[in-house]
Design an enzyme around this catalytic site. Sequence first.
Site, PDB file in Angstrom:
ATOM      1  N   ASP A   1       0.818  -1.212   0.000  1.00  0.00           N
ATOM      2  CA  ASP A   1       0.000   0.000   0.000  1.00  0.00           C
ATOM      3  C   ASP A   1       0.849   1.259   0.000  1.00  0.00           C
ATOM      4  O   ASP A   1       2.078   1.206  -0.056  1.00  0.00           O
ATOM      5  CB  ASP A   1      -1.066  -0.026   1.087  1.00  0.00           C
ATOM      6  CG  ASP A   1      -0.520  -0.389   2.443  1.00  0.00           C
ATOM      7  OD1 ASP A   1      -1.259  -0.996   3.222  1.00  0.00           O
ATOM      8  OD2 ASP A   1       0.649  -0.073   2.707  1.00  0.00           O
TER       9      ASP A   1
ATOM     10  N   LYS B   1      -3.503   4.019  -2.571  1.00  0.00           N
ATOM     11  CA  LYS B   1      -3.960   5.104  -3.429  1.00  0.00           C
ATOM     12  C   LYS B   1      -2.845   5.690  -4.295  1.00  0.00           C
ATOM     13  O   LYS B   1      -2.753   6.879  -4.462  1.00  0.00           O
ATOM     14  CB  LYS B   1      -4.529   6.227  -2.567  1.00  0.00           C
ATOM     15  CG  LYS B   1      -6.010   6.101  -2.354  1.00  0.00           C
ATOM     16  CD  LYS B   1      -6.534   7.298  -1.599  1.00  0.00           C
ATOM     17  CE  LYS B   1      -6.215   7.175  -0.131  1.00  0.00           C
ATOM     18  NZ  LYS B   1      -6.878   8.101   0.747  1.00  0.00           N
TER      19      LYS B   1
ATOM     20  N   MET C   1      -2.737   9.144  11.817  1.00  0.00           N
ATOM     21  CA  MET C   1      -3.914   9.460  11.001  1.00  0.00           C
ATOM     22  C   MET C   1      -4.693  10.635  11.591  1.00  0.00           C
ATOM     23  O   MET C   1      -5.916  10.658  11.548  1.00  0.00           O
ATOM     24  CB  MET C   1      -4.852   8.237  10.901  1.00  0.00           C
ATOM     25  CG  MET C   1      -4.207   7.058  10.216  1.00  0.00           C
ATOM     26  SD  MET C   1      -5.289   5.617  10.130  1.00  0.00           S
ATOM     27  CE  MET C   1      -5.131   4.959  11.785  1.00  0.00           C
TER      28      MET C   1
END
Length: 502
Positions: A36, A58, A172
């Site tokens: 990832d 992404k 995060m």
Amino acid sequence: MPTGKVWLVGAGPSDAGLLTLKAKGLIQNADVILYDSLVGDAILGMIPPGVKLINVGKRAGHAVMQQDQINRTLLNEAQNGKKVVRLKGGDPFVFGRGGEELELLAEHRIPFEVVPGVTSAFAVPAYAGIPVTHRDFCSSVHVITGHKKDADKPDVDFDALVKLDGTLIFLMGLGALGHICAGLLNAGMRPDMPAAVLEKGTTAAQRRVVSTLERLADETKRQQIKTPAIIIIGRVCSLSDTFSWTGKRPLGGARVVVTRPRKLASRLSARLRELGAEVLELPAIETVAIGENAGLTDAIRKLKTYGWVVFTSQAGVDVFFNKLFESGTDIRTLDGIKIAAIGSATEMALNKRGLLSDCVPRTYDSVHLGTALAEVVKPGERLLIPRARIGSKELTELLDRHGIPYDDIPVYDTVLETNDLIKPELLFEDTVETYVAFTSASTVRGFIGITGAADYSRIKAVCIGEQTAAEARKHGMHAAVSEEITIDSLTEKIIQLHTTER
Ligand code: SAH
């Protein structure tokens, strides 16, 4: 079909040097790798060609693969007998959803292993000079997610956090920074509590904002900090200035792209990393031995008829001696034959095989090699030149002019190695000092072939040899040339440019 196996592997926060030995071994032997977006680019560059790569993050505009789809892919690949590596940023069990990914595997009795990684929660502060604990400041450290699983679930218990009086680390949390700081202030934390936001930790692009709890959100916004970033709150943040170290290294903050055949890249990369650079290996050209090589077989058979064997590259040395060995003979066949090498790296490759060179030009290029040979080759001596199929004409033209007989035998091809793991945007990121090291004109052409950008004017090429620099300039790059034709001199040049730039 025997069942495969899944390794849930932590890749660390980005710096390739923080990858564990176990993880490195696994990614080099995997059949399939699911990775990832937080996996470091230099780490992706270590994956050998031929591995099936599945991007589940992404990157490069791809949509994110849904969690259940990732779980099913892991299962399917393992059921197909594959060695599957699930490569995740940091540690797979620290806010990495590692547990969720194992559930389906456990249910289907798929064997698996977990390889912990260096978590960004602790490594990113360390790279910003912040020890997450210090006896004078705190007696605990807490890692908290700033991301809510459900929008309507109760938030972090700020009162409890403030009471703990330890170092608080939020992953995060960038999107919720204002909310987190306000929550802590409201719960009674002192407004001047040292606090920091650390962006892209352990990479050349890392940035830090060190401030106070009260001012952190504004300051972070002002400096346009982007993800990934961690938030760290606690008195230990006040040590950041005293202990910061990454930028003090000669190549701290520099990103260097190394374009050499993979087999040859490692020494240069290791040296640059030692000096603090983030190194991305873009093996733009790969040398491939010519398989059925009747010409070489024949030349080896009549080796005794040559006066000299002339080597113009390490790859040439490797292919020649491998073939010699395959033919059932060894270096003793070279008894009485003289050896020439184009430069120090080629000479070193010969030394490794227990051989000295009889002729090495003072300047390492084909023209000087030809000239040097013309001075020492005796009448009647024939040259064997095992080299690249697209070897430079300059050498043979010079020999022709001097009437020196030779057999120019192609022994390997240079082919472009495509590598879609390293994104071109990394090369053009304007916040990072980026250098591209070129060791030959063919590496420049390979680089152009792979990156295919329209504008190279932002690329700072650092080249070995004027010919290489000329090729780089032809494509619009800024090109500097190392004083000498050696890896050490190339390294020196990069340090010099980076020092001036800073
Ligand atoms: N399993 C990972 C964390 C995954 S959660 C680990 O152990 O590190 C993702 C969060 O990790 C990001 O939002 C960010 O807060 C943090 N993070 C990961 N890599 C980072 C890096 N190089 N620099 C700053 N923060 C990072």
